[in-house]
Design an enzyme around this catalytic site. Sequence first.
Site, short mmCIF file in Angstrom:
data_model
loop_
_atom_site.label_atom_id
_atom_site.label_comp_id
_atom_site.label_asym_id
_atom_site.label_seq_id
_atom_site.Cartn_x
_atom_site.Cartn_y
_atom_site.Cartn_z
CB THR A 86 -11.90 -1.25 -6.64
OG1 THR A 86 -11.09 -2.34 -6.21
CG2 THR A 86 -11.41 -0.76 -7.95
CB THR A 87 -12.03 -2.81 -1.52
OG1 THR A 87 -11.68 -3.78 -2.46
CG2 THR A 87 -12.90 -3.42 -0.47
CG ASP A 134 -6.01 -4.06 -8.99
OD1 ASP A 134 -6.56 -3.87 -10.09
OD2 ASP A 134 -6.62 -4.39 -7.96
CG ASP A 144 -10.08 -6.50 -8.01
OD1 ASP A 144 -9.69 -5.51 -7.39
OD2 ASP A 144 -10.48 -6.48 -9.18
#
Lengths: 527, 552
Positions: free
Chosen positions: A94-95, A387, A61
Site C-alpha cells: 500500500t505504501t 497484511d 502501514d
Amino acid sequence: MAVERLLKDEATEEKGDRARMASFIGAMAIADLVKTTLGPKGMDKILQSTGRGRNVTVTNDGATILKALHIDNPAAKVLVDISKVQDDEVGDGTTSVVVLAGELLREAEKLVNSKIHPMTIIAGYRMAAECARNALLEKAMDNKQDPEKFKSDLLNIAMTTLSSKILSQDKEYFAKLAVDAVLRLKGSTNLEAIQILKKPGGSLKDSFLDEGFILDKKIGIGQPKRIENAKILVANTAMDTDKVKIYGARVRVDSMTKVAEIEAAEKQKMREKVQKIIAHGINCFVNRQLIYNFPEELFADAGILAIEHADFDGIERLALVTGGEIASTFDNPESVKLGHCKLIEEIMIGEDRLIHFSGCEMGQACTIVLRGASQHVLDEAERSLHDALCVLTQTVNDSRVLLGGGWPEMVMAKEVDELARRTPGKKSHAIEAFSRALQAIPTIIADNAGLDSADLISQLRAEHHKERSTSGIDVISGGVGDMEKLGISESFKVKQAVLLSATEAAEMILRVDEIITCAPRKREDRM
Amino acid sequence: MAAATAAAAAASASSSARKGETYTDTKRRDDVRMANILAARAVADAVRTSLGPRGMDKMIASASSGDVVITNDGATILQRMSLLQPAARMLVDLSRSQDSAAGDGTTSVVVLAGSLLRRSLSLLSSGLHPTSLSDALHRLSLRAVDALHAMSIPLDLSDRGSLVKSAATALSSKVVSQYSSLLAPIAVDAVLAALDPAHPDLVDLRDVRVVKKLGGTVDDTELVRGLVFDKKASHAAGGPTRVENAKIAVVQFQISPPKTDIEQSVVVSDYAQMDRILREERNYILGMVKKIKATGCNVLLIQKSILRDAVTDLSLHYLAKAKILVVKDVERDDIEFITKTLNCLPIANIEHFREDKLGHADLVEEVPVGDGRIVKITGIKDMGRTATVLVRGSNLLVIDEAERSLHDALCVVRSYTFRLVCLVLRCLVKKRFLIAGGGAPEIEMSMQLAAWAKELQGAESYCIKEFAEALEVIPYTLAENAGLNPIAIVTELRNQHAKGEINAGINVRKGQITNMLEENVVQPLLVSTSAITLATEFVRMILKIDDIVTVR
C-alpha cells in the site's frame, strides 16, 4: 473586462498549468508523507485523532495512515484511493503504490516543464509499464510443483512482508504462524476462517496459533465447563421473554391469582421453548441474545452448556467453522443443521477466561491469539499480520514469486531503459523518466535505512548490468547483497498490482487540466 | 480579478494538501523525534521522586470534581495526569502494561524508559541512525533478561516465607508501608487460597475479592475464610441477623407480587374485590415463603432485579417470621463468585427450589464494622477456591467533609495497593523465580552489559555501552530519594558487584550497601524482566516515530 461568471458563487475553477501544478504538488506531498515508512528500516507515524479522546495510533502501514488523513486535494485523494484498492485487492504494497505514483508524477512534472505534452508522457509511461510488466513476467519464478520449495517461498514472502512491520524482531515466528494459518485454508481466500484475537499482556512472542475457534464469552453458572463431542446449536432468539409484539398488548385481570397464573404461563412457555431446544439432542447452545436466569438454570439442569450474548461476528463465525446454521425457530429439529466439534473447554489467556472450540467441522478454521504489551502494539501487530495473511493467500492462488529488496525495480528499470534507447521520438524521454521513478524505490529504502543511496544504487545498477543478477539492497548489512541467498521474496501479484495501479493513477492525474471545485450544498435545516 | 482569485485558490489548494497541517520538509523529522523524547522524559522526571521505599507521594487533585488522591504508585500517578502530548500518553500506556504484566515496578519502568531516552538523545545527536539504536536496544533487552535469569533464585510455592518477603518488598514503598508485616501474610494466604492445585500456574485474581470498609485501622484488615457482603441484612421486619448451621440459597427470582412480561393491569370494580386482591397477594407471597422454608433454607441471598422489586416489605415480613436471614440486591456479576465459594447452585425459579441446590455454612452473621454493617459467612462446607479480604482504613479524624474525602482517597489507595500485592504474588506463581531488590539487578545488568559491549564492534558497541550506563538510574534514584549521596552509593555498589557480590543492593534504612537476600528484600523476577523489556520496547517505538499526523 470582467468575464461573466459561469459558475455559481463559491465554486472555483482552475485551469491548465495551474490545475496540473496543484495536483502534482498534492500527490507528491502525500507520497512524501508515507515514503519514510517504506522498507525494513522505515519509520512509524503517530496518528493523533482530533476527535474525542484524542486517541493515538502508532503505525507503519501506509493504508492506515492514508485512510485516516484529512485531504481536500483531489489528486491526493486519487492516491489514497489507489492505496485503498491495493489494500483490498492484495493487502500489501500500500505504501509502495503511493510512492511509485508520486515518483512518476515528480518525473512527469520535470517533463512538462520542459514542454513535453502530457499525452506524450502518458503514451511513454504506458509503453514503459507494459515493458516492465513483461520483464517481471519473464523473471518470475513458479514453484507450485514442488511443495517443499513452495512452502519456503511462502515463508520468505511472509518474512519480507513482516520485516517492515512491528513484528520484524520475531518475523520467523510470525511468518511460520501466518503460513501455517494460510495453508490450513487449503487454497480458499476466505480469511474469515482465520480469527485474530487480541489479548493485552505478555509479549509478542507469546502469541500462538490455535486450531479451532475461541469465543470471548463466559459459560453459564453451574454448567459443564468441558464437553467432548459437542453438538452445537447456534441460535439468535430471545431467551428472556417471548413478548407479544403487538403495539399496546396488555392483559386485563381482576385478581392477583390471575396475574400469577399468567406469569406461570409465561414461565411455562419459556420452559417449553427450552425443552424444544433441548430436544435437538444438543449439549451446547450458543445464543446471540441474552439468556435469562430462568432458562439458564433449565439448561444447567439438563447439563447443557449455554453461552449467552455472543456477538453477531462471533456466532456467524462459529456457525461457519462448526458447520452449523443459525436457527431462530425450534419447531422442526430435523431441519436445523447442528454444528459439531470434538471438544469445548474453558481456557485462560492472560487474565481472561475464554471458551475454546477445538476439532471443528471445518478443519480450516483456526485462531491466532496475539499477545502484546499494549493495545497500540496489538493493533499494529494485527494490521501487520493481516497484511501478511492477505499476501500469502494471494500467493497461494498465484504462486509466482519475485525477489525483494529493490530487485524487481532494478530489473524493470533495466528493461525500460533499453526500451527507451530503442524508441525514437519524445516518448523516449518519458520512458527514461519511468525508469528513474522505478529506481527511486530502492533509493528510498536505502535512504530510510540511513545508507548512502547514491553509491548503493549505482553499485546495484552495475550488478544488474550482468545477466541474471540476483542482487538487491541488503539493508541489514548496509550493502548490495544476493537476494536469493538472503531469502527475500515478494509476491508477483503484489508487485504487478503496484506497477499497474501506480501507472494508472499517475496517468489519470496527468490528464487533468482543469479542477472545478463545486459550491458546497447549502444546508438549510442546519441551526 | 478572476485570475487573482484563481491564484489564491491554487495556493490554498497546494498548501492544504492535508487539512490542518502544512507541508513540511524532512527537517521536521528530527524535530518530531526530539519533541517526543523531551515530552516523555519530562513525564518520567515527574514520577522519578516516588521511586523506592523512601520515595515521596504525590497528591493529585482533579480539577473538575475536586477529588484528591495521594499515591506513590507510578501507574496511578500517570493515569491521573491529564497528558496531551502523544508520546507522553504512550508512556502512560507503558506503565499500565507493566501494571497488568507484573503489578509492580510501574514507576521503575517509566524511570528506566526516561533514562534510556536521555541516552538516545545524545547518541542521536552524534549522528547515529535511529534504527541502529533500536536494534541495539533489542539485543540489549535480550541480554539483560539473560543476566537477570542468571542471578535469580528459584522459588517453591510451599515456601510461604519467601512469598511473604516479596509481598512485603512490594508494599514497602507504599502508603501502608508500616503495615507491610500485617498485610503481606494476608495477601499471601489469599492468593494461596485461590490457587487451584490442578492448574498451579494460573491464578485468577477475580477469585480474590477485596471488600473495602471505611473505619477501624489497617490493623483490622483480615482475611475471611468465607464470604463478606458489603451490605446489611434486611431487617426491616426484624428478621434474624445471626444464623448458625446456615443453609444458604442463592435465588435469582423475586419474592414479590407476580408480574407478567406483558403489560398488565388489574381491574378493580368493587370494594370487596380490593380486599380479595390484597388477600391473594398475601397468600401468594406466603406460599412462596412456605416453599422456601420447607427446604430447610434459613439464609437467602437475593439477586438484584431491574424489572421489579426483588423483595417487598410484605415478603420481608414473612421471611422474618420464618426466621430466614435475607441479603438483597446481590449483583448478577457476583453470583458466579458466590456460588463458587458456597459450592451451591443459583435458583432461578421457585419450582426449582430444592435442598440439593443449597450451600451450607456454620455461621452467617451481620457484624457492625465502622459506621456500617456487613454480612459475613464463615465455616462454609466444601468451600470453593476463593478468598475474601476485608480491608479497613482509619477514620480517626473524620471531622468534616474535606477530610472524609481525603480518607476515602486513602482507602482507595489501600485497596489498590492490596490488589497490587496480589498481582505481584500471581507473577510469582506464574514464573517461580525471585530476585534481589534494592537496585541490585539493575547494577548487575549494567555491569554485565558494559562488559559485553566491549566484545562488540562498531556503532552497536557504542550504543550498548551508553544504554548499559542508563540502567544505573534505578540505584541512583533510590539513593537520591533516600537522601544518600548517589554518586558514592552507586560507585560503591559497582565496586561490590565487581567483586562478585551480585546480590548487593542499597539498604535504604541503614543507608549503606548490604546483601539484599539477607535483608529479605526480594521481588519476583517477572517484575524486573518485564520492566526492562517493556521500557526498551517503548524507547524503540519512540525512536522509530518520525512524524505526528493529525487525523480525524
